[in-house]
Design an enzyme around this catalytic site. Structure first.
Site, PDB file in Angstrom:
ATOM      1  CG  HIS A  81      -1.712   1.222   1.420  1.00  0.00           C
ATOM      2  ND1 HIS A  81      -3.052   1.306   1.127  1.00  0.00           N
ATOM      3  CD2 HIS A  81      -1.376   2.467   1.896  1.00  0.00           C
ATOM      4  CE1 HIS A  81      -3.507   2.513   1.390  1.00  0.00           C
ATOM      5  NE2 HIS A  81      -2.493   3.240   1.863  1.00  0.00           N
ATOM      6  CD  GLU A  82       1.654   3.465   3.769  1.00  0.00           C
ATOM      7  OE1 GLU A  82       1.744   4.520   3.108  1.00  0.00           O
ATOM      8  OE2 GLU A  82       0.728   3.253   4.569  1.00  0.00           O
ATOM      9  CG  HIS A  85       0.323   6.169  -0.750  1.00  0.00           C
ATOM     10  ND1 HIS A  85      -0.844   6.682  -1.274  1.00  0.00           N
ATOM     11  CD2 HIS A  85      -0.003   5.617   0.452  1.00  0.00           C
ATOM     12  CE1 HIS A  85      -1.839   6.447  -0.439  1.00  0.00           C
ATOM     13  NE2 HIS A  85      -1.369   5.802   0.609  1.00  0.00           N
ATOM     14  CE1 TYR A  96      -3.537  10.356   0.834  1.00  0.00           C
ATOM     15  CE2 TYR A  96      -3.618  11.818   2.741  1.00  0.00           C
ATOM     16  CZ  TYR A  96      -3.645  10.539   2.199  1.00  0.00           C
ATOM     17  OH  TYR A  96      -3.775   9.442   3.044  1.00  0.00           O
ATOM     18  CD  GLU A 105      -4.691   6.445   1.793  1.00  0.00           C
ATOM     19  OE1 GLU A 105      -4.701   5.215   1.970  1.00  0.00           O
ATOM     20  OE2 GLU A 105      -3.748   7.165   2.173  1.00  0.00           O
ATOM     21  CG  ASP A 171      -9.127  10.621   6.724  1.00  0.00           C
ATOM     22  OD1 ASP A 171      -7.894  10.567   6.680  1.00  0.00           O
ATOM     23  OD2 ASP A 171      -9.887   9.767   6.193  1.00  0.00           O
ATOM     24  CG  HIS A 176      -6.984   7.183   5.582  1.00  0.00           C
ATOM     25  ND1 HIS A 176      -6.432   8.418   5.846  1.00  0.00           N
ATOM     26  CD2 HIS A 176      -5.968   6.395   5.145  1.00  0.00           C
ATOM     27  CE1 HIS A 176      -5.135   8.380   5.589  1.00  0.00           C
ATOM     28  NE2 HIS A 176      -4.830   7.172   5.154  1.00  0.00           N
TER      29      HIS A 176
END
Length: 265
Positions: A81-82, A85, A96, A105, A171, A176
């Site tokens: 996942h990271e 990005h 974002y 995301e 957020d 998210h």
């Protein structure tokens, strides 16, 4: 991290995070787990119970406090996942905030789940492929952060009408939270199923064709979307990608039906 690099090359021909084989570095143990009882919540939430893509090929993985999270670098889908990005940062650069941030995301979750199925046997438990995110790192109920197949089980939206926090500071506009609208569309396009909110049933392309859906969503998110893209743009981009790759056949039909089922038109 090497598995992620290899997946992107073997599946899409991508040469590293930025497609130019630039160096990628990771920081683990940024703050000792023992500091979780001595640091303020924002520090714990950033450097212990968290993992994040920092900038320019730099990734950070917390150790977890041992109560809510365990070692984030030990969860393959968290790493995937990271890392993704960084792919977004070097391609579509989805802003974002609000819907574009949720799509940012979502792409990371879609690729993370796909990589689990690419490398791991399907099942329940550590190092098994499933439709949940961070199930190998989260220690508290429900045992995962997000679900692609059943977002509502963790209180997250499975339909566009259920989006929240757009235009707020919460957020970054719900990045998210609202992402599961798009990840559920990917799940439906692959595996099929009935969206509980719309009542629409999608046949799905079938799990044996998951690689085709991965290629469609990759092409759309990396090559066909602008930084300020919204969910409707993601629908158009994935439909275009499906047509580009496979023509106007079953794959495009499943993508179209999936977005319609989650209320994105």
């Amino acid at each position: 991290q090497g598995w992620v690099h290899d997946y992107y090359f073997k599946r899409f021909g991508r040469r590293g995070m930025d497609d130019r084989d630039s160096e990628v570095d990771s920081i683990v143990h940024p703050l000792a787990r023992s500091e979780s009882s001595r640091q303020p919540p924002n520090i714990v939430g950033t450097f212990i119970n968290n993992a994040f893509y920092c900038c320019d090929g730099l990734l950070v993985y917390g150790d977890g406090d041992g109560r809510i999270f365990t070692y984030l670098a030990g969860a393959f889908d968290v790493v995937a996942h990271e890392w993704t990005h960084g792919v977004t940062d070097s391609s579509s650069q989805l802003i974002y905030q609000d819907e574009s941030g949720a799509l940012n995301e979502a792409f990371s979750d879609i690729m993370a789940a796909s990589m689990e199925f690419y490398y791991q046997p399907v099942g329940v438990g550590p190092d098994r492929a499933d439709w949940q995110i961070a199930e190998d790192a989260l220690l508290v109920a429900p045992g995962y952060l997000r679900s692609l197949n059943n977002p509502s089980a963790a209180g997250e939206p499975d339909h566009y009408n259920l989006r929240n926090y757009i235009g707020t500071a919460t957020d970054d506009g719900g990045v998210h939270f609202n992402l599961t609208i798009a990840t559920h569309a990917f799940y439906l396009a692959v595996a099929g199923g009935r969206n509980r909110h719309s009542g629409i049933t999608v046949p799905g392309a079938g799990f044996t064709n998951i690689d085709r859906m991965e290629k469609i969503f990759y092409r759309a998110f990396v090559m066909l979307m602008a930084p300020n893209s919204r969910f409707s743009d993601a629908r158009r981009a994935t439909l275009q990608a499906a047509t580009d790759l496979y023509g106007a056949g079953n794959e495009r039909s499943q993508v179209e039906q999936a977005w319609t089922a989650v209320g994105v038109n």
